[in-house]
Design an enzyme around this catalytic site. Structure first.
Site, PDB file in Angstrom:
ATOM      1  N   HIS A 108      -7.608   8.023  11.728  1.00 54.58           N
ATOM      2  CA  HIS A 108      -6.705   6.910  11.531  1.00 54.58           C
ATOM      3  C   HIS A 108      -5.798   6.495  11.206  1.00 54.58           C
ATOM      4  CE1 HIS A 108     -11.488   5.339  10.294  1.00 54.58           C
ATOM      5  NE2 HIS A 108     -11.568   5.777  11.261  1.00 54.58           N
ATOM      6  N   CYS A 152      12.498  -0.065  23.434  1.00 57.43           N
ATOM      7  CA  CYS A 152      12.887  -1.153  23.469  1.00 57.43           C
ATOM      8  C   CYS A 152      12.462  -2.182  22.795  1.00 57.43           C
ATOM      9  CB  CYS A 152      11.347  -0.791  24.577  1.00 57.43           C
ATOM     10  SG  CYS A 152       9.886  -1.329  23.554  1.00 57.43           S
ATOM     11  N   ARG A 206       1.049  -1.120  -0.427  1.00 57.73           N
ATOM     12  CA  ARG A 206       0.044   0.284  -0.124  1.00 57.73           C
ATOM     13  C   ARG A 206       0.686   1.902   0.144  1.00 57.73           C
ATOM     14  NH1 ARG A 206      -4.068   0.093   4.588  1.00 57.73           N
ATOM     15  NH2 ARG A 206      -5.413   2.131   3.334  1.00 57.73           N
TER      16      ARG A 206
HETATM   17  P1  NAD Z   1     -15.297   3.327   2.189  1.00 58.42           P
HETATM   18  O1  NAD Z   1     -14.000   2.316   0.535  1.00 58.42           O
HETATM   19  O2  NAD Z   1     -15.669   2.057   2.838  1.00 58.42           O
HETATM   20  O3  NAD Z   1     -16.213   4.102   0.757  1.00 58.42           O
HETATM   21  C1  NAD Z   1     -15.612   4.912   0.064  1.00 58.42           C
HETATM   22  C2  NAD Z   1     -16.532   6.232  -0.586  1.00 58.42           C
HETATM   23  O4  NAD Z   1     -16.097   6.733  -0.918  1.00 58.42           O
HETATM   24  C3  NAD Z   1     -17.725   4.798  -1.014  1.00 58.42           C
HETATM   25  O5  NAD Z   1     -18.786   5.494  -0.284  1.00 58.42           O
HETATM   26  C4  NAD Z   1     -18.195   5.399  -2.702  1.00 58.42           C
HETATM   27  O6  NAD Z   1     -19.205   5.532  -2.942  1.00 58.42           O
HETATM   28  C5  NAD Z   1     -17.168   6.628  -2.495  1.00 58.42           C
HETATM   29  N1  NAD Z   1     -16.282   6.692  -3.916  1.00 58.42           N
HETATM   30  C6  NAD Z   1     -15.742   5.928  -4.758  1.00 58.42           C
HETATM   31  N2  NAD Z   1     -14.981   6.505  -5.893  1.00 58.42           N
HETATM   32  C7  NAD Z   1     -15.645   7.977  -5.151  1.00 58.42           C
HETATM   33  C8  NAD Z   1     -14.796   9.496  -6.017  1.00 58.42           C
HETATM   34  N3  NAD Z   1     -14.811   9.876  -7.078  1.00 58.42           N
HETATM   35  N4  NAD Z   1     -15.660  10.411  -5.278  1.00 58.42           N
HETATM   36  C9  NAD Z   1     -16.385  10.355  -4.256  1.00 58.42           C
HETATM   37  N5  NAD Z   1     -16.967   9.651  -3.897  1.00 58.42           N
HETATM   38  C10 NAD Z   1     -16.464   8.619  -4.066  1.00 58.42           C
HETATM   39  O7  NAD Z   1     -14.073   4.146   2.935  1.00 58.42           O
HETATM   40  P2  NAD Z   1     -13.689   4.777   3.682  1.00 58.42           P
HETATM   41  O8  NAD Z   1     -15.873   5.111   4.194  1.00 58.42           O
HETATM   42  O9  NAD Z   1     -13.048   5.897   4.182  1.00 58.42           O
HETATM   43  O10 NAD Z   1     -13.843   3.537   4.643  1.00 58.42           O
HETATM   44  C11 NAD Z   1     -12.984   2.518   4.913  1.00 58.42           C
HETATM   45  C12 NAD Z   1     -11.876   2.578   6.176  1.00 58.42           C
HETATM   46  O11 NAD Z   1     -10.386   2.291   5.025  1.00 58.42           O
HETATM   47  C13 NAD Z   1     -11.656   4.739   6.388  1.00 58.42           C
HETATM   48  O12 NAD Z   1     -11.309   4.426   7.509  1.00 58.42           O
HETATM   49  C14 NAD Z   1      -9.873   4.582   6.496  1.00 58.42           C
HETATM   50  O13 NAD Z   1      -9.140   4.393   7.157  1.00 58.42           O
HETATM   51  C15 NAD Z   1      -9.507   3.278   4.788  1.00 58.42           C
HETATM   52  N6  NAD Z   1      -9.198   3.235   4.010  1.00 58.42           N
HETATM   53  C16 NAD Z   1      -8.657   4.921   3.477  1.00 58.42           C
HETATM   54  C17 NAD Z   1      -7.850   4.723   2.389  1.00 58.42           C
HETATM   55  C18 NAD Z   1      -7.029   5.558   2.097  1.00 58.42           C
HETATM   56  O14 NAD Z   1      -6.565   6.246   3.183  1.00 58.42           O
HETATM   57  N7  NAD Z   1      -7.241   6.530   0.889  1.00 58.42           N
HETATM   58  C19 NAD Z   1      -8.057   3.541   1.336  1.00 58.42           C
HETATM   59  C20 NAD Z   1      -8.969   2.132   1.575  1.00 58.42           C
HETATM   60  C21 NAD Z   1      -9.166   2.701   3.024  1.00 58.42           C
HETATM   61 ZN    ZN Z   2       8.566   0.687  22.045  1.00 58.98          ZN
END
Ligand code: NAD
Ligand code: ZN
Length: 266
Positions: A138, A173, A79
């Site tokens: 997060h 540690c 990632r």
């Molecule tokens: P999710 O994967 O559950 O949902 C993503 C949302 O984005 C969906 O509702 C989808 O419809 C929408 N989406 C897709 N393409 C889009 C676009 N081009 N523009 C706007 N919206 C769009 O993600 P989440 O709700 O953020 O939860 C998953 C958890 O996973 C997060 O809390 C995060 O910590 C982690 N995560 C982070 C990343 C990152 O940092 N980029 C990526 C994946 C997961």
């Molecule tokens: Zn430590």
């Protein structure tokens, strides 16, 4: 991409949402993985969220790390490499420009990719305008925390996953380091969460972009804005549990809609 949530917004709908944002003294922007989808970072629930046939929900847990830390670190290494190749998209840039151009904007993100910060740095370098630091609910995939003493720091070097002994260990540690992110089933930092809810309660508008709004307690942050008389504006190509509570629902990708909504170049 997930199923469409409706037709794209009309110019009038975008203008009405913009007026609401312009009139609000304070705006909280809550973002999720969808915000970075157009940068090439897969969302967890999207069709490209799998890695080596593992679902993120199976890897991003304390149990998975306890069982097989090498596998989890290998996934984070992948990632990190993926995210390093990605740049902020027009949505990140528009948001960074807009947040730096006016007072009263707070950004709260669930993203762990650092792309809001990268966009803010681009805007600062090019326009000298400094916006607010995003509150990271997060954590960050470019930080690590000790599983023994909880010491946390930036961690952006390659991870050698050949053996448990070659995994990163704490300089203080000697304990095993883990990615400094919040995994499924783990609690969020109470102080960070408290700040997010308080800021949401003080905001006249909560602009929610790219989150499926199914993970609690984060999904409830916009409700704090509603409870204190504010309104929700949602940007997402799919419906979410927040959609029916939003005053304005802009159906589509944030990289296209945010520059229009915020009336700044992306
Ligand atoms: P999710 O994967 O559950 O949902 C993503 C949302 O984005 C969906 O509702 C989808 O419809 C929408 N989406 C897709 N393409 C889009 C676009 N081009 N523009 C706007 N919206 C769009 O993600 P989440 O709700 O953020 O939860 C998953 C958890 O996973 C997060 O809390 C995060 O910590 C982690 N995560 C982070 C990343 C990152 O940092 N980029 C990526 C994946 C997961
Ligand atoms: Zn430590």
């Amino acid at each position: 991409m997930t199923s469409a949530g409706g037709p794209p917004p009309s110019t009038d709908e975008i203008r009405a949402a913009r007026q609401l944002l312009d009139r609000a003294e304070r705006v909280l922007v809550l973002t999720g993985a969808g915000m970075s989808a157009e940068s090439g970072v897969p969302t967890f629930r999207g069709s490209d969220g799998l890695w080596k046939n593992h679902r993120p929900e199976e890897l991003a847990t304390p149990q998975a790390f306890a069982r097989d830390p090498r596998l989890v670190w290998e996934w984070y290494g992948w990632r990190r490499d993926l995210v390093r190749e990605c740049s902020p998209n027009a949505g990140h840039r528009a948001l960074a420009r807009w947040a730096a151009s006016r007072d009263g904007v707070s950004i709260v993100t669930q993203n762990v990719d650092g792309l809001h910060e990268a966009a803010a740095a681009e805007v600062a370098a090019e326009a000298g305008a400094v916006g607010p630091d995003p509150l990271r609910l997060h954590g960050s995939i470019f930080r690590a925390r000790c599983t023994e003493c909880a010491e946390e720091d930036t961690h952006d070097c390659p991870v050698d996953t050949r053996e448990r002994g070659t995994l990163p260990h704490c300089g203080h540690c000697g304990g095993l380091l883990r990615p400094a992110v919040v995994w499924f089933g783990e609690g969020l930092d109470p102080a960070t969460l408290d700040t997010a809810f308080r800021t949401a309660g003080e905001a006249g508008v909560c602009l929610v972009a790219g989150t499926s709004a199914v993970v609690q307690p984060v999904a409830s942050i916009p409700l704090a804005t509603l409870r204190s008389g504010g309104q929700i504006v949602e940007v997402n190509p799919a419906r979410t549990p927040l959609t029916h509570m939003a005053s304005h629902v802009l159906n589509g990708p944030s990289g296209i809609l945010l520059p229009d909504l915020l009336a700044v170049p992306g």
